[in-house]
Design a protein around this motif. Structure first.
Motif, PDB file in Angstrom:
ATOM      1  N   LEU A 117     -25.135  17.789  57.580  1.00  0.00           N
ATOM      2  CA  LEU A 117     -26.321  17.251  58.247  1.00  0.00           C
ATOM      3  C   LEU A 117     -27.047  16.327  57.288  1.00  0.00           C
ATOM      4  O   LEU A 117     -27.508  16.753  56.232  1.00  0.00           O
ATOM      5  N   LEU A 165     -12.527  23.741  58.877  1.00  0.00           N
ATOM      6  CA  LEU A 165     -13.747  24.543  58.727  1.00  0.00           C
ATOM      7  C   LEU A 165     -14.951  23.843  59.358  1.00  0.00           C
ATOM      8  O   LEU A 165     -16.080  24.261  59.187  1.00  0.00           O
ATOM      9  N   GLY A 166     -14.688  22.749  60.091  1.00  0.00           N
ATOM     10  CA  GLY A 166     -15.763  22.063  60.806  1.00  0.00           C
ATOM     11  C   GLY A 166     -16.854  21.573  59.881  1.00  0.00           C
ATOM     12  O   GLY A 166     -18.041  21.720  60.160  1.00  0.00           O
ATOM     13  N   GLN A 167     -16.458  20.991  58.763  1.00  0.00           N
ATOM     14  CA  GLN A 167     -17.469  20.578  57.786  1.00  0.00           C
ATOM     15  C   GLN A 167     -18.066  19.209  58.126  1.00  0.00           C
ATOM     16  O   GLN A 167     -17.486  18.171  57.832  1.00  0.00           O
ATOM     17  N   HIS A 168     -19.199  19.255  58.790  1.00  0.00           N
ATOM     18  CA  HIS A 168     -19.960  18.039  59.096  1.00  0.00           C
ATOM     19  C   HIS A 168     -21.339  18.264  58.510  1.00  0.00           C
ATOM     20  O   HIS A 168     -22.086  19.128  58.976  1.00  0.00           O
ATOM     21  N   PRO A 181     -19.349  25.666  62.334  1.00  0.00           N
ATOM     22  CA  PRO A 181     -18.363  24.984  63.173  1.00  0.00           C
ATOM     23  C   PRO A 181     -18.382  25.517  64.592  1.00  0.00           C
ATOM     24  O   PRO A 181     -18.609  26.710  64.817  1.00  0.00           O
ATOM     25  N   GLU A 223     -20.821  31.505  53.066  1.00  0.00           N
ATOM     26  CA  GLU A 223     -20.025  30.270  53.110  1.00  0.00           C
ATOM     27  C   GLU A 223     -18.551  30.614  52.912  1.00  0.00           C
ATOM     28  O   GLU A 223     -18.183  31.329  51.990  1.00  0.00           O
ATOM     29  N   ASP A 235     -15.888  34.858  55.431  1.00  0.00           N
ATOM     30  CA  ASP A 235     -15.989  34.503  56.847  1.00  0.00           C
ATOM     31  C   ASP A 235     -17.153  35.282  57.456  1.00  0.00           C
ATOM     32  O   ASP A 235     -17.147  36.515  57.455  1.00  0.00           O
ATOM     33  N   PHE A 236     -18.115  34.551  57.996  1.00  0.00           N
ATOM     34  CA  PHE A 236     -19.279  35.192  58.608  1.00  0.00           C
ATOM     35  C   PHE A 236     -18.855  36.264  59.616  1.00  0.00           C
ATOM     36  O   PHE A 236     -19.481  37.319  59.725  1.00  0.00           O
ATOM     37  N   ASN A 276     -25.807  26.192  60.961  1.00  0.00           N
ATOM     38  CA  ASN A 276     -25.148  24.995  61.469  1.00  0.00           C
ATOM     39  C   ASN A 276     -23.689  25.195  61.113  1.00  0.00           C
ATOM     40  O   ASN A 276     -23.250  24.840  60.040  1.00  0.00           O
ATOM     41  N   GLY A 278     -22.873  29.231  56.823  1.00  0.00           N
ATOM     42  CA  GLY A 278     -22.249  27.936  56.569  1.00  0.00           C
ATOM     43  C   GLY A 278     -23.200  26.930  55.932  1.00  0.00           C
ATOM     44  O   GLY A 278     -23.478  25.884  56.507  1.00  0.00           O
ATOM     45  N   PRO A 279     -23.717  27.204  54.737  1.00  0.00           N
ATOM     46  CA  PRO A 279     -24.695  26.301  54.107  1.00  0.00           C
ATOM     47  C   PRO A 279     -24.102  24.949  53.700  1.00  0.00           C
ATOM     48  O   PRO A 279     -24.854  23.989  53.513  1.00  0.00           O
ATOM     49  N   GLY A 280     -22.784  24.883  53.549  1.00  0.00           N
ATOM     50  CA  GLY A 280     -22.166  23.618  53.133  1.00  0.00           C
ATOM     51  C   GLY A 280     -22.691  23.183  51.788  1.00  0.00           C
ATOM     52  O   GLY A 280     -22.767  23.979  50.843  1.00  0.00           O
TER      53      GLY A 280
HETATM   54  N1  SAM Z   1     -25.070  23.779  56.985  1.00  0.00           N
HETATM   55  C1  SAM Z   1     -24.500  22.571  56.367  1.00  0.00           C
HETATM   56  C2  SAM Z   1     -25.259  21.351  56.827  1.00  0.00           C
HETATM   57  O1  SAM Z   1     -25.994  21.497  57.826  1.00  0.00           O
HETATM   58  O2  SAM Z   1     -25.137  20.295  56.260  1.00  0.00           O
HETATM   59  C3  SAM Z   1     -23.007  22.453  56.660  1.00  0.00           C
HETATM   60  C4  SAM Z   1     -22.627  22.448  58.098  1.00  0.00           C
HETATM   61  S1  SAM Z   1     -20.926  22.364  58.448  1.00  0.00           S
HETATM   62  C5  SAM Z   1     -21.046  21.917  60.200  1.00  0.00           C
HETATM   63  C6  SAM Z   1     -20.325  24.021  58.629  1.00  0.00           C
HETATM   64  C7  SAM Z   1     -20.209  24.857  57.370  1.00  0.00           C
HETATM   65  O3  SAM Z   1     -19.770  26.181  57.717  1.00  0.00           O
HETATM   66  C8  SAM Z   1     -19.205  24.369  56.344  1.00  0.00           C
HETATM   67  O4  SAM Z   1     -19.787  24.432  55.082  1.00  0.00           O
HETATM   68  C9  SAM Z   1     -18.013  25.337  56.473  1.00  0.00           C
HETATM   69  O5  SAM Z   1     -17.271  25.470  55.286  1.00  0.00           O
HETATM   70  C10 SAM Z   1     -18.731  26.613  56.836  1.00  0.00           C
HETATM   71  N2  SAM Z   1     -17.910  27.576  57.583  1.00  0.00           N
HETATM   72  C11 SAM Z   1     -16.913  27.326  58.440  1.00  0.00           C
HETATM   73  N3  SAM Z   1     -16.455  28.456  59.017  1.00  0.00           N
HETATM   74  C12 SAM Z   1     -17.191  29.472  58.496  1.00  0.00           C
HETATM   75  C13 SAM Z   1     -17.189  30.888  58.665  1.00  0.00           C
HETATM   76  N4  SAM Z   1     -16.354  31.477  59.515  1.00  0.00           N
HETATM   77  N5  SAM Z   1     -18.064  31.622  57.950  1.00  0.00           N
HETATM   78  C14 SAM Z   1     -18.933  31.033  57.090  1.00  0.00           C
HETATM   79  N6  SAM Z   1     -18.981  29.703  56.879  1.00  0.00           N
HETATM   80  C15 SAM Z   1     -18.117  28.922  57.567  1.00  0.00           C
END
Ligand code: SAM
Length: 285
Positions: free
Chosen positions: A11, A6-9, A102, A57, A85-86, A100, A36-38
């Motif tokens: 910030l 899910l590209g969880q990085h 993936p 999210e 899924d967005f 922010n 994707g608020p994480g």
């Molecule tokens: N926004 C947070 C931050 O800046 O710290 C988290 C960023 S992280 C790169 C990406 C976030 O998008 C994760 O929380 C992940 O679970 C979520 N995500 C991944 N694919 C997604 C999707 N298709 N729809 C919604 N959220 C998604």
């Protein structure tokens, strides 16, 4: 701990968080859509500034963590979390989009925002550096491509900040950039599938001449097929001596684009070329 797929990085650098929020120019009356608020590092700061924030999210675990983070605080009632899924959810009304997400969903995310109705003010989006540079590339730039020409027809895109890997935990493999997009309204009154169809042809080899890219059997048979459909729908007879190659060449030469190259043309050029083809009964979708 974090889900790689899910590209969880997350910030971590508050300067970057604040920089993104600054560029979103949030107003107290705004509804923000965050993708994707994480764990919510951007979310909680934006909640202080706006009327409402809707966060989409995908990961229920992180959605729960975010819920906990605002629980019992005055911001709690301003936050609505959609778990999913967005790319698949029906979007609610919003004024500004902040994301922010993936990098795998970058292109479909941009496409979804470009097609969204009703109009919204702007989007501030984090992308892999190269994708961001493609979005803003101009004719003649190395990274100028089909994506640049498609997106820039519908939006103004500005590169606003470079973000190094070490601002994230865990750090991703690639460098990132933040861009700001302002969408053009009303949308240009053209068929976007046709515009995209034309771009696919001229950018198939972006440094070759337009004529060379058109003179392939795939392109010619597609144009011929569409031409015949076009005639059938309008009850026009296809001329007895119709020769797709000659007719196509005629359009390319008379419009002045035969010897030009996609890498150096701008959006007005593609629109003129599309118009010249359409006037001659040729369609790309
Ligand atoms: N926004 C947070 C931050 O800046 O710290 C988290 C960023 S992280 C790169 C990406 C976030 O998008 C994760 O929380 C992940 O679970 C979520 N995500 C991944 N694919 C997604 C999707 N298709 N729809 C919604 N959220 C998604």
């Amino acid at each position: 701990l974090f889900n790689k797929e899910l590209g969880q990085h997350i910030l971590k650098n508050p300067l970057v968080v604040n920089g993104i929020i600054d560029k979103a120019n949030l107003k107290p009356t705004d509804t923000v859509l965050e993708v994707g608020p994480g764990t919510g590092n951007l979310t909680v700061k934006m909640l202080e500034k706006v009327k409402k924030l809707i966060a989409v999210e995908m990961d229920p675990r992180l959605a729960a963590e975010l819920t906990k983070r605002v629980q019992g605080k005055p911001e709690q009632r301003k936050l609505e979390i959609l778990v999913g899924d967005f790319l698949k959810v029906d979007l609610p009304y919003f004024d500004v989009c902040v994301s922010n997400t993936p990098y795998q969903i970058s292109a479909p995310l941009v496409m979804k925002l470009l097609k969204h109705e009703p109009p919204f003010r702007c989007a501030v989006l984090m992308f892999q550096r190269e994708f961001a540079l493609r979005l803003v590339a101009k004719p003649g730039d190395n990274l100028y491509c089909r994506l640049s020409a498609y997106v820039q027809l519908l939006a103004r895109v500005d590169h606003i900040m470079k973000v190094g890997k070490n601002n994230f935990r865990p750090p991703p493999q690639v460098e990132s950039s933040v861009v700001r997009m302002e969408f053009r309204y009303p949308r240009p009154n053209i068929n976007l599938d046709e515009y995209d169809g034309l771009l696919r042809i001229v950018f198939s080899r972006r440094n070759k001449t337009i004529a060379a890219n058109f003179k392939t059997s795939t392109v010619m048979s597609m144009l011929e097929r569409n031409y015949k459909t076009f005639c059938a729908v309008r009850n026009i007879d296809v001329p007895m001596n119709f020769n797709v190659k000659e007719a196509m060449n005629e359009v390319l030469v008379s419009s002045g684009y035969a010897e030009k190259r996609a890498a150096k043309l701008d959006i007005d050029d593609y629109l003129k070329l599309l118009c010249a083809f359409n006037d001659a009964g040729f369609h790309f979708s």
